[in-house]
Design a protein around this motif. Structure first.
Motif, short mmCIF file in Angstrom:
data_model
loop_
_atom_site.label_atom_id
_atom_site.label_comp_id
_atom_site.label_asym_id
_atom_site.label_seq_id
_atom_site.Cartn_x
_atom_site.Cartn_y
_atom_site.Cartn_z
N ALA A 37 0.83 -1.20 0.00
CA ALA A 37 0.00 0.00 0.00
C ALA A 37 0.87 1.25 0.00
N VAL A 38 0.53 2.15 -0.90
CA VAL A 38 1.31 3.39 -1.00
C VAL A 38 0.56 4.49 -0.29
N ALA B 431 -22.50 -15.24 23.25
CA ALA B 431 -21.05 -15.12 23.16
C ALA B 431 -20.65 -13.66 23.07
N SER B 432 -19.59 -13.32 23.78
CA SER B 432 -19.09 -11.95 23.70
C SER B 432 -18.46 -11.73 22.35
N LEU B 433 -18.62 -10.54 21.84
CA LEU B 433 -17.98 -10.20 20.59
C LEU B 433 -16.54 -9.81 20.85
N LYS B 434 -15.71 -10.36 20.03
CA LYS B 434 -14.29 -10.06 20.20
C LYS B 434 -13.94 -8.84 19.38
N PRO B 435 -13.23 -7.90 19.95
CA PRO B 435 -12.83 -6.74 19.16
C PRO B 435 -11.97 -7.15 17.98
N ARG B 436 -12.19 -6.49 16.84
CA ARG B 436 -11.42 -6.79 15.65
C ARG B 436 -10.45 -5.66 15.40
N LYS B 437 -9.42 -5.98 14.66
CA LYS B 437 -8.45 -4.93 14.35
C LYS B 437 -8.00 -5.08 12.91
N VAL B 438 -7.88 -3.94 12.25
CA VAL B 438 -7.41 -3.94 10.87
C VAL B 438 -5.94 -3.54 10.86
N CYS B 439 -5.16 -4.35 10.20
CA CYS B 439 -3.73 -4.08 10.12
C CYS B 439 -3.45 -3.17 8.94
N THR B 440 -2.78 -2.08 9.20
CA THR B 440 -2.62 -1.08 8.14
C THR B 440 -1.29 -1.17 7.41
N VAL B 451 -5.85 -4.71 5.37
CA VAL B 451 -6.77 -3.87 4.60
C VAL B 451 -7.12 -4.52 3.27
N ASP B 452 -6.12 -5.17 2.68
CA ASP B 452 -6.35 -5.75 1.37
C ASP B 452 -7.27 -6.96 1.41
N SER B 453 -7.46 -7.51 2.60
CA SER B 453 -8.33 -8.68 2.69
C SER B 453 -9.76 -8.33 3.04
N LEU B 454 -10.02 -7.05 3.23
CA LEU B 454 -11.38 -6.65 3.60
C LEU B 454 -12.34 -6.93 2.46
N ASP B 455 -13.50 -7.40 2.82
CA ASP B 455 -14.52 -7.66 1.81
C ASP B 455 -15.40 -6.42 1.69
N PHE B 456 -15.26 -5.71 0.57
CA PHE B 456 -16.00 -4.47 0.40
C PHE B 456 -17.44 -4.69 -0.04
#
Lengths: 242, 488
Positions: A37-38, B431-440, B451-456
């Motif tokens: 990513a740029v 079930a408790s929801l587990k916090p998610r994190k996006v790796c930048t 980010v590249d694996s996110l399903d838009f």
């Protein structure tokens, strides 16, 4: 169409300028998924592909039967922004100067396509208002007293159309047939009208009649069409408990 | 049209038991098999002031193949929170009702089950323009309850309808003039009169259209908002806002009109509008340029001139070709207190103090990692997605959706935020929801998603928060997830 002509020119030009595209400070992530990513520096000059893409999108949006106005406006504004920054005299420090000959050609192409683009966008937006004028549905009651603009109002210059009161079964009215003879209804699918009335003539039969020109002025035509919409509404069964 | 709105499944038992009757052909089952819901009780304790969200229920088909008509397009709790309405692209409205507390079934307290289903809008054809008018429900707004029946407004692009939802659990028996099967009795055969008596019957929930507000919008309706006077409401399209009286369908008053004389000069559209929750003369509307205008209907009949103008100056360092698109406001909501309002643009949620027009008092980043991807999001049109946002009952927390079926919650007091996911995989009862994190960037940690694996394609555009309790409803395409706070 103007737009597609501009599109073709851009693509040819793009092939010439291929080598310098990499140097433009624009997010290129989407071009090669393998690249990391740029982080996007504010792009000084948009790539031609961004302009192409925007024009394509605008074209596609306008081709929709009923364009999403928000989408359209945002596209047009973005396109104008891209255009503005592609002006040759803009200060573009980070862009390497293109070779002389293609540069000159590019400038003139840009200039001419800009004008064409602006004109196209302007006329296309204008078309939208014509569409609205044609189908503006009436608000049958006009309330003079209370504040605010009542939506719709008494149409001007009724004249001979007074007989077309909404209460009459005007679709079967003989006078109405005569009025329709002068109007070219070929753009409307004749099957759609048929179930609603037997009075209207089916199909385009105008021929020479087309050239006579409308005897009704625009306001009367609007009102006529509005009434038809209103009549359509009358034919639906009334809602309960009004 | 009298029969149009009846709940399918008729008088048979089962609507309250959550079984969807009738020939609507819907696949929306009350609960996913094996994932029966329960709320509250047991599990790990909530930490401090942090809300610990737990899965409660999910509604909708599990099929990978999603029918376009089943895509949920709006979600709204009513004023008490006992009813939860959804609208979809097929023009249908489904109302869920919260079960009463039942001592014999403590764990099913607060479960929402189908209460009523009806076809609100049908696809229409505009003969003049030769255009189809979509039946998709853009918004639902409840009216405050005044008697035993419930009323809501639902709208598509062009027409707003007032629906009455009422229960019938009794029927009259013993008519004089007709038999039990409805046949008329011969008057000469009637020798005695009797008084009909009311007998209980299986509960039937009926929905009937009481008002149809049509032909007032040339452009697409994006918002409706009920006034605090409970008599009027506004409807907004791209260029105009109209004021209606709930009793009057054949006229409305235009109170805002931003259509330029020359359409070539059009550069801005209205994107959302809402009445103030307490001041019945005040409303706001947002624009595609990221501005909000507050109007006071007392100052002038035509509110083309605003009383207040809210706009944050653009940050020159983050200017790009997409600046305007991402600044376009997709939702504006007043806080319950009426002191603040919240706006949602593409990348952030902003909280504004109504007394300060120059800038928001809070800005919360929803998915800042998308800023470097704007070009590709422009290419695939995701940049035009319209996310909604909502306030928690006490105004101390706010929520909005994102991609990959993620949704974000921000606690305004603790300044903490969390990313959660609505997914079938994380849908074990309570079930408790587990916090998610996006790796930048850089090294991706174990539970992070890049980010590249996110399903838009998995967008959460519509969410709703119970007006008093910590119960939230999240629409993920064709599924409706209900989450509750553990402590609840």
């Amino acid at each position: 169409m103007m737009l597609s002509k501009g599109l073709k020119r851009k693509r040819e030009e793009e092939e010439e300028e291929e080598p310098e595209k990499e140097a433009l400070a624009v997010d290129t992530w989407w071009l090669d998924p393998r690249l990391p990513a740029v982080a996007q520096a504010p792009p000084a000059v948009p790539s031609n592909s961004l302009l192409d893409l925007s024009v394509l999108k605008l074209h596609h949006s306008l081709r929709q039967s009923e364009p999403d106005l928000r989408h359209l406006v945002l596209l047009v504004n973005t396109l104008r922004r891209i255009q503005a920054s592609m002006e040759p005299e803009a200060t573009l420090p980070s862009v390497p100067s293109p070779p002389e000959a293609p540069g000159v050609a590019a400038d003139s192409l840009l200039a001419s396509s800009d004008a064409a683009l602006s004109a196209s966008m302007a006329s296309l937006l204008e078309d939208l208002s014509h569409i609205e004028g044609l189908s503006q549905a009436p608000q049958p009651l006009v309330d003079e007293g209370p504040p605010g603009r009542p939506s719709g109002g008494a149409p001007p210059g009724l004249g001979a159309l007074d007989l077309l009161g909404p209460a009459t079964g005007c679709l079967l009215d003989d006078e109405l047939e005569g009025l329709f003879e002068d109007i070219d209804t070929s753009m409307y699918d004749s099957e759609l009208w048929a179930p609603a009335s037997e009075g209207l003539k089916p199909g385009p039969e105008d021929g020479p009649g087309k050239e006579e020109g409308l005897e009704l002025d625009e306001a009367q035509l609007d009102y006529l069409l509005d009434v038809l919409v209103g009549t359509q509404a009358l034919e639906r069964p009334p809602g309960p408990g009004r | 049209m009298a029969g149009e709105g009846r709940a399918r499944g008729g008088a048979g038992a089962g609507l309250r038991a959550g079984v969807l009757g009738g020939g609507a052909g819907r696949e929306r089952a009350p609960d996913a098999p094996g994932v029966s819901a329960g709320a509250g009780g047991g599990g790990c304790p909530a930490g401090g002031n942090d809300l610990q969200w737990c899965f409660s229920q999910v509604k909708g088909a599990i099929d990978e193949d999603v029918a376009e008509a089943d895509i949920i397009s709006t979600v709204e709790f009513n004023y008490s929170g006992d009813l939860l309405a959804t609208g979809d692209k097929g023009g249908r409205v489904v109302i869920f009702q919260r079960e009463q507390e039942n001592k014999s079934r403590p764990h099913s307290r607060g479960e929402y089950n189908v209460y009523s289903t009806f076809q609100s809008h049908e696809p229409e054809f505009d003969y003049l323009k030769s255009l189809e008018i979509e039946e998709k429900i853009n918004k639902i707004r409840w009216l405050p309850q005044q008697n035993a029946a419930h009323f809501l407004l639902s709208t598509n692009d062009k027409t707003i309808k007032l629906w009455k939802i009422s229960e019938r659990d009794k029927r009259a028996e013993g008519y004089n003039l007709k038999d039990e099967d409805g046949r008329l009795r011969d008057p000469f055969r009637i020798t005695a009169l009797r008084v009909p008596i009311l007998k209980p019957m299986d509960l039937m929930v009926e929905a009937s259209p009481r008002r149809i507000f049509a032909n007032a919008h040339t452009y697409h309706i994006n918002s409706i908002s009920v006034n605090s006077d409970h008599e009027t409401y506004l409807s907004a399209d791209d260029l105009r806002i109209n004021l209606w009286h709930l009793e009057i369908t054949d006229r409305s008053f235009n109170i805002v009109d931003i259509k330029p004389v020359n359409m070539e000069e059009l550069t801005e559209v209205i994107t959302a509008a809402e009445f103030h929750p307490h001041q019945c003369n005040v409303f706001v509307y947002s624009s595609s340029k990221g501005t909000i205008r507050l109007c006071d209907m007392r100052s002038s009949a035509l509110c083309d001139r605003h009383s207040k103008f809210f706009e944050e100056p653009e940050d020159p360092s983050s200017r790009s070709f997409f600046s305007e698109i991402i600044s376009s406001i997709s939702d504006v909501r007043f806080s319950h207190s009426g002191r603040y309002m919240m706006t949602r643009d593409y990348l952030s949620v902003k909280v504004w103090d109504l007394n300060m027009e120059s800038r928001p008092v809070e800005t919360h980043q929803v998915h800042e990692y998308l800023r470097s991807k704007l070009c590709s999001l422009y290419e695939n049109d995701c940049i035009f997605d319209k996310f909604e946002c909502c306030w928690g009952g006490s105004d101390s927390a706010i929520m909005t959706g994102s991609y990959n079926n993620f949704f974000r919650m921000f606690d305004r007091n603790t300044r903490r935020d969390v990313t959660l996911e609505a997914s079938r995989e994380n849908s074990k009862p309570r079930a408790s929801l587990k916090p998610r994190k996006v790796c930048t960037g850089g090294k991706r940690k174990k539970d992070e998603i890049s980010v590249d694996s996110l399903d838009f394609n998995k967008k959460i555009l519509h969410t709703a928060w119970h007006p008093a309790e910590n119960i939230i409803a999240v629409a993920a395409t064709n599924n409706l997830y209900i989450f509750q706070d553990k402590v609840n």
